[in-house]
Motif scaffolding. Structure first.
Motif, mmCIF file in Angstrom:
data_model
loop_
_atom_site.group_PDB
_atom_site.id
_atom_site.type_symbol
_atom_site.label_atom_id
_atom_site.label_comp_id
_atom_site.label_asym_id
_atom_site.label_seq_id
_atom_site.Cartn_x
_atom_site.Cartn_y
_atom_site.Cartn_z
ATOM 1 N N ARG A 192 0.729 -1.050 -0.032
ATOM 2 C CA ARG A 192 -0.055 0.088 -0.134
ATOM 3 C C ARG A 192 0.993 1.327 -0.019
ATOM 4 N NH1 ARG A 192 -4.929 -0.239 -1.768
ATOM 5 N NH2 ARG A 192 -5.789 1.382 -0.142
ATOM 6 N N ALA A 225 -0.964 7.034 -6.838
ATOM 7 C CA ALA A 225 -2.094 6.701 -7.771
ATOM 8 C C ALA A 225 -2.503 7.499 -9.044
ATOM 9 C CB ALA A 225 -3.385 6.561 -6.928
ATOM 10 N N GLN A 226 -2.242 9.060 -8.677
ATOM 11 C CA GLN A 226 -2.398 10.062 -9.662
ATOM 12 C C GLN A 226 -1.458 10.121 -10.724
ATOM 13 O OE1 GLN A 226 -3.157 14.253 -8.061
ATOM 14 N NE2 GLN A 226 -2.134 14.806 -10.167
ATOM 15 N N ARG A 248 0.089 7.697 -11.780
ATOM 16 C CA ARG A 248 -0.022 6.434 -12.539
ATOM 17 C C ARG A 248 -1.112 6.542 -13.576
ATOM 18 N NH1 ARG A 248 0.205 2.945 -7.960
ATOM 19 N NH2 ARG A 248 2.154 2.159 -7.788
ATOM 20 N N GLU A 255 -0.788 4.546 -1.474
ATOM 21 C CA GLU A 255 -1.708 4.272 -2.501
ATOM 22 C C GLU A 255 -3.100 4.933 -2.255
ATOM 23 O OE1 GLU A 255 -1.231 2.855 -5.449
ATOM 24 O OE2 GLU A 255 0.628 1.809 -4.989
ATOM 25 N N THR A 256 -3.498 5.069 -1.092
ATOM 26 C CA THR A 256 -4.646 5.534 -0.684
ATOM 27 C C THR A 256 -4.974 7.197 -0.754
ATOM 28 O OG1 THR A 256 -4.533 5.780 1.779
ATOM 29 C CG2 THR A 256 -5.150 3.656 0.865
ATOM 30 N N GLN A 283 -5.094 10.905 -1.489
ATOM 31 C CA GLN A 283 -5.832 11.749 -2.765
ATOM 32 C C GLN A 283 -5.034 12.964 -2.995
ATOM 33 O OE1 GLN A 283 -9.707 11.416 -0.727
ATOM 34 N NE2 GLN A 283 -10.465 10.999 -2.705
#
Length: 498
Positions: A6, A109-110, A112, A331-332, A334
């Motif tokens: 994570r 995540a953004q 990616r 990963e979580t 934002q």
């Protein structure tokens, strides 16, 4: 680096890069140490190039342009290289996202998602290379035929910012290359890694030497040398309006090079009472908080119909409170870190100005202590008037100012009450209302019941002080061409002298 966990780990030591010249890395320069804005530890070592390095890169690009090793290829052959690049980007997407996050501070995540967008840019660029064409005029009479040719402008200088280092690079490079031009890129010294890695990928994809070159270093040294360079035929700059003006002056004082400019924005999101308010509130929170608000198309001015304003502002505030701000390698997460110390101080200064000028903070308004790095809570100001600094100036951070309106005309007037014209968004279930606002707001991109949507098929660019020209899609390829008229005569000439 275990991408199944994570949270990704930090590198054991900073990665050292050369600059990219004529198809390979070059070293032997003083190095700039870049620390991760999310963690405060060194992650990359980047060369401090000199004006002489700029000269060498431009000379390589000029040789490659003049020898026709790229411009002389068919659109199909250029498309093949661009498509192979897209395939290689897909293979190295995890690596690119990792270094983008480390240098910029955006959530992994953004990052990616942005690499996926970059892949799409190369795929669209490949198609555009095959579709680029001129025109013909069969209307000049029986003795004359006309052709309009589109030819590559030549050597392009490309200066990119630190907020979207790879995404903005790839919204330009595939289209520059599709046109047949060569390019010299100067990324921000804060975020150079992925621009340099692209050189490796393009070479592996079969791009000839000298077509893509990267010089790294400060804007004052390297950027200035590029804007003034007499052998750069066109300069594409993305950044502040103030620096854009300096590019205009430098072009005028050197060789009157063609300019493409994507500059600042103070973008409206207009919400009517008949909108889906839950969707609109989520889009409002997303539009100002995405990339920590360090986004030229951030929706930084909320313009909401008076009858629902109090309730809607509370809905937005509740959304903003739930945004997960934290470690960019988690990963979580934002919303990640503010990219530079200077920008962090700028945003904090605007938070103080907003309160001092009489606006009220509904949520946020403070820095966040994450045990390292620079973080700011997504912020919503209400009671903002058009004369306030937070209403008129580009903050480039997660700071939203709220205004109220009673009529469509008033909403449009508020939306256009800015020196900028980059983007805007309108929310209404009434198609007449939505399209009226979309057509009357003076901006290069408008989203109707959506936010930051779309792909590289559509053109990007601004009105007013938000810039000149268009990027992406077929418009973006044409931006990097010159138009030439050719007249072909048939038969015997009617002599002027008998």
């Amino acid at each position: 680096m275990d991408q199944t966990t994570r949270r990704l780990s930090l590198p054991e030591s900073p990665r050292e890069f050369g600059f990219w010249l004529d198809g390979s890395y070059r070293g032997g320069r003083a190095l700039f140490e870049r620390a991760s804005p999310g963690h405060g530890v060194p992650v990359t070592l980047i060369p401090k190039c000199t004006p002489e390095d700029v000269n060498a890169a431009v000379a390589a690009a000029r040789r490659a342009f003049e020898d026709r090793s790229w411009a002389g290829l068919s659109g199909s052959d250029r498309a093949g290289v661009l498509q192979r690049t897209a395939d290689l980007l897909r293979q190295r997407a995890g690596e690119l996202a990792y270094w983008e996050t480390l240098e910029n501070g955006k959530p992994i995540a953004q990052a990616r998602g942005e690499i996926n967008h970059a892949i799409s840019c190369f795929e669209v660029g490949a198609g555009a290379a095959r579709l680029l064409h001129g025109d013909s005029f069969n209307s000049l009479g029986d003795g004359l035929f006309g052709m309009v040719l589109r030819e590559p402008v030549g050597v392009v200088g490309l200066i990119t910012p630190w907020n979207f280092p790879f995404l903005i690079l790839c919204e330009r490079v595939p289209f520059i290359l599709a046109s047949g031009c060569t390019v010299v890129v100067k990324p921000s010294e804060m975020t150079s890694a992925t621009t340099l890695i692209l050189g490796e990928i393009l070479a592996e994809a079969g791009l000839p030497k000298g077509i893509y070159n990267v010089v790294t270093g400060s804007g004052r040294t390297v950027g200035q040398a590029m804007t003034e360079h007499p052998d750069i035929d066109m300069l594409s700059f993305t950044g502040s309006t103030a620096v854009g003006r300096a590019c205009v002056h430098a072009s005028a004082d050197s060789n009157l090079k063609k300019l493409g400019l994507e500059l600042g924005g103070k973008n409206p999101i207009v919400v009517f009472a008949d909108a889906d308010l839950d969707d609109a509130a989520d889009a409002t929170a997303f539009g100002i908080s995405f990339n920590t608000g360090q986004c030229c198309v951030s929706s930084s001015r909320l313009i909401v119909e008076r009858g629902i304003a109090d309730r809607f502002e509370e809905m937005v505030a509740e959304k903003m409170k739930k945004i997960r701000v934290g470690d960019p390698l988690d990963e979580t997460t934002q919303v990640g870190a503010i990219t530079t110390d200077a920008q962090n101080e700028t945003i904090l200064g605007y938070l103080e100005k907003g309160t001092a000028e009489g606006a009220k903070v509904l949520t946020g308004g403070t820095a966040l202590d994450m045990g390292g790095g620079s973080y700011i809570a997504p912020t919503l100001f209400t009671g903002v008037t058009p004369d306030m600094s937070i209403a008129r100036e580009e903050i480039f951070g997660p700071v939203l100012s709220s205004f109220r309106f009673d009529t469509v005309d008033e909403a449009v007037k508020l939306a256009n009450d800015t020196a900028y014209g980059l983007a805007g968004s309108v929310w209404s279930r009434n198609i007449d209302t939505a399209l009226t606002v979309a057509r009357r707001v003076r901006a290069g991109r408008l989203w109707v019941n959506c936010m930051l949507a779309g792909g590289p098929e559509m053109p990007l660019g601004g009105f007013k002080q938000s810039g000149w020209g268009r990027e992406a899609g077929t418009y973006g390829v044409e931006e990097y061409t010159q138009v030439k008229s050719v007249h072909v005569a048939f038969g015997k000439r009617n002599h002027w002298v008998e």
